[in-house]
Design an enzyme around this catalytic site. Structure first.
Site, PDB file in Angstrom:
ATOM      1  N   GLY A 198       0.813  -1.212   0.000  1.00 48.59           N
ATOM      2  CA  GLY A 198       0.000   0.000   0.000  1.00 48.59           C
ATOM      3  C   GLY A 198       0.844   1.258   0.000  1.00 48.59           C
ATOM      4  O   GLY A 198       1.944   1.296   0.548  1.00 48.59           O
ATOM      5  N   ARG A 228      -2.452   8.469   3.483  1.00 54.62           N
ATOM      6  CA  ARG A 228      -2.848   9.242   4.658  1.00 54.62           C
ATOM      7  C   ARG A 228      -1.671   9.612   5.551  1.00 54.62           C
ATOM      8  O   ARG A 228      -1.785  10.486   6.407  1.00 54.62           O
ATOM      9  CB  ARG A 228      -3.899   8.466   5.460  1.00 54.62           C
ATOM     10  CG  ARG A 228      -5.298   8.529   4.844  1.00 54.62           C
ATOM     11  CD  ARG A 228      -6.284   7.703   5.636  1.00 54.62           C
ATOM     12  NE  ARG A 228      -6.137   6.277   5.364  1.00 54.62           N
ATOM     13  CZ  ARG A 228      -6.815   5.325   6.006  1.00 54.62           C
ATOM     14  NH1 ARG A 228      -7.657   5.654   6.977  1.00 54.62           N
ATOM     15  NH2 ARG A 228      -6.635   4.051   5.697  1.00 54.62           N
ATOM     16  N   GLY A 231      -6.695  -4.863  -3.861  1.00 56.94           N
ATOM     17  CA  GLY A 231      -7.278  -5.519  -2.704  1.00 56.94           C
ATOM     18  C   GLY A 231      -6.340  -6.526  -2.069  1.00 56.94           C
ATOM     19  O   GLY A 231      -5.341  -6.964  -2.647  1.00 56.94           O
ATOM     20  N   LYS A 237      35.786  13.501  20.703  1.00 56.22           N
ATOM     21  CA  LYS A 237      35.497  12.945  19.376  1.00 56.22           C
ATOM     22  C   LYS A 237      36.663  12.091  18.921  1.00 56.22           C
ATOM     23  O   LYS A 237      37.810  12.545  18.903  1.00 56.22           O
ATOM     24  CB  LYS A 237      35.231  14.081  18.371  1.00 56.22           C
ATOM     25  CG  LYS A 237      34.718  13.637  17.000  1.00 56.22           C
ATOM     26  CD  LYS A 237      35.783  13.308  16.001  1.00 56.22           C
ATOM     27  CE  LYS A 237      36.616  14.522  15.633  1.00 56.22           C
ATOM     28  NZ  LYS A 237      37.616  14.171  14.539  1.00 56.22           N
ATOM     29  N   ASN A 258      45.529  14.333  33.663  1.00 57.52           N
ATOM     30  CA  ASN A 258      44.632  15.447  33.993  1.00 57.52           C
ATOM     31  C   ASN A 258      44.678  16.459  32.856  1.00 57.52           C
ATOM     32  O   ASN A 258      45.752  16.960  32.496  1.00 57.52           O
ATOM     33  CB  ASN A 258      45.036  16.127  35.296  1.00 57.52           C
ATOM     34  CG  ASN A 258      44.033  17.211  35.686  1.00 57.52           C
ATOM     35  OD1 ASN A 258      43.041  16.950  36.342  1.00 57.52           O
ATOM     36  ND2 ASN A 258      44.297  18.438  35.258  1.00 57.52           N
TER      37      ASN A 258
END
Length: 468
Positions: free
Chosen positions: A11, A15, A77, A350, A376
């Site tokens: 289909g 809609r 159908g 990243k 650190n």
């Protein structure tokens, strides 16, 4: 007995008013037709044939080798759609499920019970039904005294007594495969819509004296077919409730389930706590005893046991055991955080590995880097990885200290135990245990500030006179 499936996915879905083909609209992160095939695979269907039409290539690309495909060029159908599988399945012996590709809430448990009833009673067809409080508009299932199916009657054709029946046809069926394709040869389009209806197969089988059964699902959500955006939203809500409930049954604490969004592919360990506003997408995996949220989004991430992530966004990132991320951190693809690490507020990582027990506490960017253990990285430190043409690597050894507002101009190496002084811009490698400082010399001029202010005031007065 061989088990097959025909998935109706031809289909157009007008809609939905969307460029995306209807059955590919996601519900909790998985396209609707994907949910349907997931459930069919769990009941060990041996052959699946998907009937495609509009958007056929997109559906084929998504499902790949999980299904065979037939094309319904004209949508005439449901009976006509099923008949398109004739060349592939009509010679098979066994049970065939016919199901719509826009029914994402159907479960493997229900499909298994449907097939068991069908096969144990040697029925020619078995219909999946549901009981609705307000069945208006649906075809009613009328049973005989022994519980078998007498007929399916549509709303407009039902008598007043039949309209009081709450059991409806969901549009999912089991058939004896040989009898299904034999009956499909007899259906016609002699109706108002000029379409070939699959429900006519039921009438044909009944007229032959074949046994028709029905299995009524206890979960009303399973009958929902998605035809527009409102139904899509309702399916999303129901699926989310189902997913959240299963995680809570498995030992996950969800503080506010109505405001927690977990997609179907996510796994979560016991005793993990999810705060409100948590969004878990894709193939995210979270270990036991973690604390996620509030207001955190994880996409295809791994978070190991005991870690905490708050007010942050992560995509294709890994967080090791007992580490903490956030608030307001952004971990981009390739971020790999070790154990007992602290990633603090307004930090972006990243394509970088951060070693165990290291700290990037606040306002820093670490990209394309290899950071050792117990390092650190101070406030405002940046790995300068991109020169406008190429991206280069920064390497920082174990136990190094990177001061605040340091720029590390890649490619660069900072050795083990090295110390980079705050405010430095480092362009050359730093050896193990060295102290690196690279900043302009400070010069103080005693008593010079009033002269600068007087000079600025005089300039302003000259400009004002020139304007007059």
């Amino acid at each position: 007995m061989k088990r097959m499936a025909i998935v109706l996915a031809a289909g157009q879905g007008k809609r939905m008013k969307s460029k995306l083909y209807k059955v590919l609209h996601p519900v909790c992160g998985t396209p609707m037709v994907g949910h349907v095939l997931n459930q069919l695979e769990q009941v060990h269907v041996e052959r699946t044939v998907t009937v495609v039409g509009h958007g056929a290539e997109a559906v084929k690309a998504y499902l790949g080798d999980r299904s065979e495909f037939v094309l319904q060029e004209q949508q005439l159908g449901t009976g006509h759609a099923v008949k398109q599988a004739k060349a592939l399945l009509s010679e098979e012996q066994g049970t065939t499920i016919v199901i719509c590709g826009d029914t994402p809430l159907v479960t493997s448990d229900t499909l298994m019970q449907l097939m068991k009833l069908h096969e144990s009673t040697q029925a020619s067809a078995t219909i999946l039904t549901a009981e609705l409080d307000q069945p208006f508009g649906y075809g009613r299932l009328i049973r005989t005294n022994d519980g078998s199916v007498l007929k399916i009657v549509e709303q407009k054709d039902a008598t007043e007594q039949e309209q009081c029946v709450r059991e409806i046809n969901t549009g999912t069926y089991c058939f004896d495969n040989a009898k299904l394709f034999a009956a499909l040869e007899k259906i016609t389009n002699d109706n108002a819509q000029n379409e070939y209806y699959l429900t006519d197969v039921i009438s044909i089988l009944q007229a032959q004296g074949d046994k028709i059964q029905a299995y009524c699902t206890q979960d009303q959500a399973e009958y929902i077919g998605v035809n527009d955006r409102m139904a899509l939203s309702e399916a999303e809500r129901m699926m989310r409730e189902r997913i959240n409930k299963q995680h809570m049954v498995n030992g996950v604490t969800i503080i506010d389930p109505a405001n927690t969004y977990i997609e179907a592919g996510v796994t979560i360990g016991a005793d993990t706590v999810l705060e409100p506003g948590t969004i878990l997408r894709g193939e995210t995996t979270i270990g036991e005893d973690c604390h996620i949220g509030p207001h955190t989004e994880l996409i295809d991430c791994t978070v190991d046991q005991g870690a905490a992530v708050a007010h942050s966004v992560m995509q294709e990132a890994v967080v090791g055991a007992n580490s903490s991320v956030g608030p307001f951190a952004y971990l981009r693809p390739g971020a790999n955080i070790g154990q007992d690490v602290k990633i603090g507020d307004f930090v972006e990582i990243k394509n970088a590995t951060i070693g165990d027990q290291s700290k990037v506490s606040h306002l820093s960017y670490v990209g394309d880097a290899k950071v050792g253990n117990n390092v650190n990285i101070g406030c405002g430190a940046i790995t300068v990885n991109y020169d406008g043409y190429n991206k280069s690597i920064t390497e920082i050894g174990d136990n190094a200290f990177i001061g605040s507002n340091v720029n590390l101009i890649a490619p660069i190496q900072v050795g083990q135990g090295a110390y980079v002084v705050a405010g430095s811009t480092i362009t050359q490698h730093v050896n193990d245990d060295d102290v690196a400082i690279a900043r302009g010399r400070q010069e103080n001029k005693p008593g010079y500030a009033p002269k600068l202010r007087a000079r600025a005031k005089a300039k302003k007065e000259r400009e004002a006179r020139q304007q007059d």
